[in-house]
Design an enzyme around this catalytic site. Structure first.
Site, PDB file in Angstrom:
ATOM      1  N   ARG A  54       5.113  30.238   9.205  1.00  0.00           N
ATOM      2  CA  ARG A  54       5.909  29.472   8.250  1.00  0.00           C
ATOM      3  C   ARG A  54       5.311  28.136   7.814  1.00  0.00           C
ATOM      4  NH1 ARG A  54      12.116  29.391   9.550  1.00  0.00           N
ATOM      5  NH2 ARG A  54      11.436  27.622  10.797  1.00  0.00           N
ATOM      6  N   ASP A  55       4.047  27.881   8.099  1.00  0.00           N
ATOM      7  CA  ASP A  55       3.424  26.633   7.647  1.00  0.00           C
ATOM      8  C   ASP A  55       1.926  26.813   7.441  1.00  0.00           C
ATOM      9  OD1 ASP A  55       3.346  23.960   6.868  1.00  0.00           O
ATOM     10  OD2 ASP A  55       3.136  23.209   8.908  1.00  0.00           O
ATOM     11  N   ILE A  56       1.545  27.898   6.792  1.00  0.00           N
ATOM     12  CA  ILE A  56       0.130  28.142   6.540  1.00  0.00           C
ATOM     13  C   ILE A  56      -0.333  27.253   5.395  1.00  0.00           C
ATOM     14  CG2 ILE A  56      -1.553  29.851   5.693  1.00  0.00           C
ATOM     15  CD1 ILE A  56      -0.797  30.249   8.587  1.00  0.00           C
ATOM     16  N   ASN A  60      -3.889  23.634   8.531  1.00  0.00           N
ATOM     17  CA  ASN A  60      -3.518  24.390   9.736  1.00  0.00           C
ATOM     18  C   ASN A  60      -4.464  25.556  10.004  1.00  0.00           C
ATOM     19  OD1 ASN A  60      -1.425  22.698  10.310  1.00  0.00           O
ATOM     20  ND2 ASN A  60       0.121  23.940   9.312  1.00  0.00           N
TER      21      ASN A  60
END
Length: 83
Positions: A54-56, A60
């Site tokens: 949920r945070d690509i 990251n």
């Protein structure tokens, strides 16, 4: 992943040191196709384990070794959930 610790509230994941920096730092790498393929394989593996990152984003995605597209690592699972 080297190790992990878990309690009722938190899961802490220990990964190896990635001296290559983030993907954002390495935008000059010519082999973007290989990097994207490795990212997608990693995400498919996470999804098969029931994990949604949920945070690509470029910050990251890290490289274990500078300018080595085969050393891709997905980091920062702070927003991830188990499906």
């Amino acid at each position: 992943m080297e190790e992990y610790y878990r309690d009722e509230t938190y899961t802490i994941i220990i990964i190896e040191y990635c001296s290559g920096g983030t993907l954002y730092d390495n935008t000059q790498i010519d082999d973007k196709k290989k990097i994207l393929k490795r990212i997608l394989k990693g995400l498919a593996n996470l999804h098969s384990l029931g994990i949604a990152h949920r945070d690509i984003k470029m910050d990251n995605i890290m490289l274990r070794e500078k300018d080595n597209p085969k050393s891709v690592v997905i980091i920062d699972f702070g927003l991830s959930v188990i499906i």
